[in-house]
Design a protein around this motif. Sequence first.
Motif, PDB file in Angstrom:
ATOM      1  N   ARG A   9      91.358  86.412 120.117  1.00  0.00           N
ATOM      2  CA  ARG A   9      90.029  85.862 119.841  1.00  0.00           C
ATOM      3  C   ARG A   9      89.094  86.311 120.966  1.00  0.00           C
ATOM      4  O   ARG A   9      89.548  86.775 122.002  1.00  0.00           O
ATOM      5  CB  ARG A   9      90.088  84.335 119.759  1.00  0.00           C
ATOM      6  CG  ARG A   9      90.479  83.661 121.052  1.00  0.00           C
ATOM      7  CD  ARG A   9      90.628  82.152 120.882  1.00  0.00           C
ATOM      8  NE  ARG A   9      91.668  81.814 119.916  1.00  0.00           N
ATOM      9  CZ  ARG A   9      92.955  81.691 120.244  1.00  0.00           C
ATOM     10  NH1 ARG A   9      93.355  81.870 121.494  1.00  0.00           N
ATOM     11  NH2 ARG A   9      93.852  81.387 119.335  1.00  0.00           N
ATOM     12  N   VAL A  41      85.678  78.544 120.325  1.00  0.00           N
ATOM     13  CA  VAL A  41      85.822  79.663 119.391  1.00  0.00           C
ATOM     14  C   VAL A  41      86.611  79.217 118.161  1.00  0.00           C
ATOM     15  O   VAL A  41      87.745  78.744 118.284  1.00  0.00           O
ATOM     16  CB  VAL A  41      86.534  80.852 120.056  1.00  0.00           C
ATOM     17  CG1 VAL A  41      86.627  82.029 119.077  1.00  0.00           C
ATOM     18  CG2 VAL A  41      85.799  81.274 121.333  1.00  0.00           C
ATOM     19  N   ARG A  42      86.013  79.390 116.992  1.00  0.00           N
ATOM     20  CA  ARG A  42      86.696  79.124 115.722  1.00  0.00           C
ATOM     21  C   ARG A  42      87.104  80.449 115.098  1.00  0.00           C
ATOM     22  O   ARG A  42      86.283  81.359 114.962  1.00  0.00           O
ATOM     23  CB  ARG A  42      85.788  78.352 114.767  1.00  0.00           C
ATOM     24  CG  ARG A  42      86.479  77.884 113.496  1.00  0.00           C
ATOM     25  CD  ARG A  42      85.488  77.245 112.531  1.00  0.00           C
ATOM     26  NE  ARG A  42      84.582  78.232 111.933  1.00  0.00           N
ATOM     27  CZ  ARG A  42      83.577  77.932 111.106  1.00  0.00           C
ATOM     28  NH1 ARG A  42      83.327  76.672 110.805  1.00  0.00           N
ATOM     29  NH2 ARG A  42      82.816  78.882 110.598  1.00  0.00           N
ATOM     30  N   THR A  43      88.354  80.559 114.704  1.00  0.00           N
ATOM     31  CA  THR A  43      88.845  81.781 114.064  1.00  0.00           C
ATOM     32  C   THR A  43      88.643  81.672 112.558  1.00  0.00           C
ATOM     33  O   THR A  43      89.402  80.995 111.865  1.00  0.00           O
ATOM     34  CB  THR A  43      90.332  82.008 114.391  1.00  0.00           C
ATOM     35  OG1 THR A  43      90.501  82.112 115.813  1.00  0.00           O
ATOM     36  CG2 THR A  43      90.834  83.290 113.744  1.00  0.00           C
ATOM     37  N   SER A  46      91.505  85.974 111.256  1.00  0.00           N
ATOM     38  CA  SER A  46      92.206  86.460 112.446  1.00  0.00           C
ATOM     39  C   SER A  46      92.255  87.974 112.522  1.00  0.00           C
ATOM     40  O   SER A  46      92.422  88.546 113.599  1.00  0.00           O
ATOM     41  CB  SER A  46      93.631  85.899 112.489  1.00  0.00           C
ATOM     42  OG  SER A  46      94.348  86.265 111.323  1.00  0.00           O
ATOM     43  N   ALA A  91      88.246  91.044 111.558  1.00  0.00           N
ATOM     44  CA  ALA A  91      88.304  89.680 112.100  1.00  0.00           C
ATOM     45  C   ALA A  91      86.897  89.084 112.134  1.00  0.00           C
ATOM     46  O   ALA A  91      85.906  89.810 112.174  1.00  0.00           O
ATOM     47  CB  ALA A  91      88.909  89.684 113.500  1.00  0.00           C
ATOM     48  N   PHE A  93      84.803  85.507 113.862  1.00  0.00           N
ATOM     49  CA  PHE A  93      84.872  84.318 114.705  1.00  0.00           C
ATOM     50  C   PHE A  93      83.487  83.677 114.792  1.00  0.00           C
ATOM     51  O   PHE A  93      82.467  84.370 114.755  1.00  0.00           O
ATOM     52  CB  PHE A  93      85.337  84.671 116.125  1.00  0.00           C
ATOM     53  CG  PHE A  93      86.632  85.430 116.164  1.00  0.00           C
ATOM     54  CD1 PHE A  93      87.845  84.760 116.195  1.00  0.00           C
ATOM     55  CD2 PHE A  93      86.650  86.826 116.157  1.00  0.00           C
ATOM     56  CE1 PHE A  93      89.041  85.445 116.222  1.00  0.00           C
ATOM     57  CE2 PHE A  93      87.834  87.534 116.182  1.00  0.00           C
ATOM     58  CZ  PHE A  93      89.035  86.839 116.211  1.00  0.00           C
ATOM     59  N   ASP A 163      92.121  77.959 113.522  1.00  0.00           N
ATOM     60  CA  ASP A 163      92.354  77.678 114.937  1.00  0.00           C
ATOM     61  C   ASP A 163      91.020  77.473 115.657  1.00  0.00           C
ATOM     62  O   ASP A 163      90.041  78.178 115.389  1.00  0.00           O
ATOM     63  CB  ASP A 163      93.096  78.842 115.604  1.00  0.00           C
ATOM     64  CG  ASP A 163      94.575  78.879 115.240  1.00  0.00           C
ATOM     65  OD1 ASP A 163      95.082  77.848 114.766  1.00  0.00           O
ATOM     66  OD2 ASP A 163      95.203  79.932 115.438  1.00  0.00           O
TER      67      ASP A 163
END
Length: 230
Positions: A9, A41-43, A46, A91, A93, A163
């Motif tokens: 991340r 941080v929000r995933t 991923s 990805a 985030f 996450d």
Amino acid sequence: MSQRDTHVRPTRSAVIGLLAAALGRRRGADLSDLRGLRFTVRTDRSGTRQVDFQTIGGGLPPVKAVPSANGDRKKDGTATIVTRRHYLADAAFTVAVDGDKEVVDAATRALRAPRWPLYLGRRSCPPAGPVLVAHGLDDAAGALATFPLHRARPYGTDTVKVDIAYDRPPAKGHPARHRVMDDPETFDEYRRSWGVRTEYVSTLTLSTELCAGLGTDWINALANRQQAST
């Protein structure tokens, strides 16, 4: 061979570096105000790890140089270094920034009109979408539980798990803890250094209603959320 690894991340170093570039800070500039900010941080997605094989100029002596096609070694001062660079592909985030209002406001203005071009880890990786997606929130970290997810909505389920990584202990839950060296002390070209900090990671269960899709669908969901909150 040189290895350029990547975290799963965005790191504190990456986000602070992005803000410093937007603000027009030169390498070696004081980072104390940006280091005082809190990043959560929000995933959303991923992504997958990709490895890029490259050769870069290194000025190595011939004995350490990479062999040429005919078996010779390159001349002194023209050698190259073999490097493998790791990336996260596809990805997404969402990063919440909390802290001193003046610092956050200055960073917000800079992200709207960055002094220098912004990129994500490598100069060859410009942002694929808007960098600033909301501002003026009383609790940016708390808003991650209601903010549109940049991912397609799955079928056959009403919830998704994501996450959340904190750089401060969260108020609730029992997150996993990791020690990472990503707190930048200076970006000076000749004396870069980072401090070690603890990363707290927990899992949040969210409604699939928050899955706003990809690309323009996600951007439209952001716009609709902004309109609803004004």
